[in-house]
Design an enzyme around this catalytic site. Structure first.
Site, PDB file in Angstrom:
ATOM      1  N   PHE A 116       3.595  92.646  21.374  1.00  0.00           N
ATOM      2  CA  PHE A 116       4.781  92.771  22.220  1.00  0.00           C
ATOM      3  C   PHE A 116       4.844  91.685  23.296  1.00  0.00           C
ATOM      4  O   PHE A 116       3.916  90.917  23.464  1.00  0.00           O
ATOM      5  CB  PHE A 116       4.928  94.183  22.778  1.00  0.00           C
ATOM      6  CG  PHE A 116       3.972  94.591  23.881  1.00  0.00           C
ATOM      7  CD1 PHE A 116       4.030  95.871  24.392  1.00  0.00           C
ATOM      8  CD2 PHE A 116       3.032  93.724  24.436  1.00  0.00           C
ATOM      9  CE1 PHE A 116       3.177  96.281  25.416  1.00  0.00           C
ATOM     10  CE2 PHE A 116       2.195  94.110  25.457  1.00  0.00           C
ATOM     11  CZ  PHE A 116       2.275  95.404  25.946  1.00  0.00           C
ATOM     12  N   GLU A 117       5.998  91.587  23.947  1.00  0.00           N
ATOM     13  CA  GLU A 117       6.326  90.512  24.893  1.00  0.00           C
ATOM     14  C   GLU A 117       6.220  89.141  24.233  1.00  0.00           C
ATOM     15  O   GLU A 117       5.829  88.157  24.863  1.00  0.00           O
ATOM     16  CB  GLU A 117       5.440  90.587  26.144  1.00  0.00           C
ATOM     17  CG  GLU A 117       5.708  91.828  26.991  1.00  0.00           C
ATOM     18  CD  GLU A 117       5.095  91.739  28.376  1.00  0.00           C
ATOM     19  OE1 GLU A 117       4.741  90.620  28.795  1.00  0.00           O
ATOM     20  OE2 GLU A 117       4.990  92.780  29.031  1.00  0.00           O
ATOM     21  N   THR A 177       5.247  87.839  20.104  1.00  0.00           N
ATOM     22  CA  THR A 177       4.001  87.793  19.339  1.00  0.00           C
ATOM     23  C   THR A 177       3.254  86.499  19.674  1.00  0.00           C
ATOM     24  O   THR A 177       3.871  85.472  19.976  1.00  0.00           O
ATOM     25  CB  THR A 177       4.266  87.830  17.823  1.00  0.00           C
ATOM     26  OG1 THR A 177       4.915  86.610  17.433  1.00  0.00           O
ATOM     27  CG2 THR A 177       5.134  89.029  17.442  1.00  0.00           C
ATOM     28  N   ASP A 185       1.910  84.525  17.733  1.00  0.00           N
ATOM     29  CA  ASP A 185       2.260  83.462  16.789  1.00  0.00           C
ATOM     30  C   ASP A 185       3.505  82.703  17.261  1.00  0.00           C
ATOM     31  O   ASP A 185       3.535  81.468  17.229  1.00  0.00           O
ATOM     32  CB  ASP A 185       2.527  84.082  15.408  1.00  0.00           C
ATOM     33  CG  ASP A 185       1.400  84.994  14.969  1.00  0.00           C
ATOM     34  OD1 ASP A 185       0.442  84.482  14.374  1.00  0.00           O
ATOM     35  OD2 ASP A 185       1.473  86.196  15.261  1.00  0.00           O
TER      36      ASP A 185
END
Length: 313
Positions: free
Chosen positions: A118-119, A121, A123
């Site tokens: 969250f916030e 990812t 990646d």
């Protein structure tokens, strides 16, 4: 997030230390064994880096900085992965006891996994860090491109650029990067040099990769990930170098310990930066990336794994 997760790591490390200092195996406390010592040292190191990043970003914000998105992204990536690493290592040190509810680590491990998702990812944030990192270099090269259209009027710009490239090719400094020795404590001279070199090499590598790929770099995520990893390590190096230098200058009781954490991290991070930046222009690495792309496509096309079982089923 870096501030919050550095606190989580402290709690997990304390549980690991408590168990390691009390648990006996083969006639000795397990904290006397090198394998456990390395785990505890690395847990302490990544916690120190995370907390140092949090202090660095907070200080910049307090001073009125409005551009801290890239630093926030870097600290989120590093903190969430460092916290997972610490908790996983603590679980390993505690063994079966780590699974017990009364210990509390099993819940921390379950709750931590979401932080890498969250916030943003990790990646996607890595791509954001890389794209932001190459933005300035792209602007510089566009100015150079304009200069090349009128070489007579912009001879100084072109000569300066050519000189810098030539100096880099023979291993000399271009003079673009201010040495961090004047800002770091004298006992951290080697770490300051490693950080200065990492910054200079990063800038040169970004310039080279943009010349090679231009706008197409945005589609080369194997390369962008290595640019991001380098940026994360460099920011970590700068953060711990600043904090450890302050502690040494103020002669804090923890200064020697912080110095060790700083030098270990900078030594290892500088090696990772070198490896990741070399991969950007390496034919061997690029061949590996191409093979990974094909392996992934094969898996998707086959809707599963391809290797045949050795015993026929």
């Amino acid at each position: 997030m870096a501030a919050a997760l550095s606190g989580t790591m402290k709690g997990v490390i304390l549980k690991a230390i408590e168990h390691a200092s009390q648990r006996s195996q083969f006639g000795q406390k397990i904290d006397s064994y090198g394998a456990i010592q390395e785990k505890l040292a690395r847990m302490a190191m990544v916690q120190y880096v995370t907390e140092s990043m949090a202090y660095m970003i907070s200080a910049n914000m307090d001073r009125g900085s409005t551009e801290f998105q890239i630093e926030a992204a870097i600290s989120k990536i590093y903190a969430s992965e460092a916290a997972w690493f610490c908790t996983d290592e603590a679980m390993q040190i505690l063994g079966g006891m780590g699974y017990m509810r009364e210990c509390g680590i099993e819940r921390v491990m379950r709750d931590l996994r979401i932080f890498r998702i969250f916030e943003g990812t990790n990646d996607i944030l890595r791509l954001f860090v890389a794209a932001t990192g190459i933005q300035y270099a792209g602007t510089h090269l566009r100015e150079l491109q304009k200069a090349m259209k009128n070489p007579t009027a912009n001879l100084g710009t072109l000569v300066n650029f050519g000189t810098k490239r030539a100096r880099r090719m023979v291993g000399l400094s271009t003079g673009d990067t201010t040495s961090l020795q004047s800002y770091a404590h004298s006992s951290l001279r080697e770490s300051a040099d490693q950080t200065t070199k990492a910054v200079a090499d990063f800038g040169a590598a970004i310039e080279e990769i943009l010349i090679a790929h231009g706008k197409g770099i945005i589609e080369r995520q194997f390369l962008l990930n290595r640019i991001a990893e380098s940026a994360i390590d460099i920011y970590g190096m700068v953060s711990v170098l600043s904090r450890a230098s302050r502690s040494l200058s103020k002669n804090l009781s923890s200064a020697d310990h912080e110095s060790k954490l700083c030098t270990i991290f900078c030594e290892e991070a500088s090696e990772r930066v070198r490896t990741n930046l070399n991969a950007l222009q390496s034919t061997r690495y690029n061949e590996t990336f191409s093979k990974m792309t094909q392996v992934s496509k094969d898996l998707v096309n086959n809707k599963g794994l391809l290797p045949q079982h050795p015993i026929g089923f």
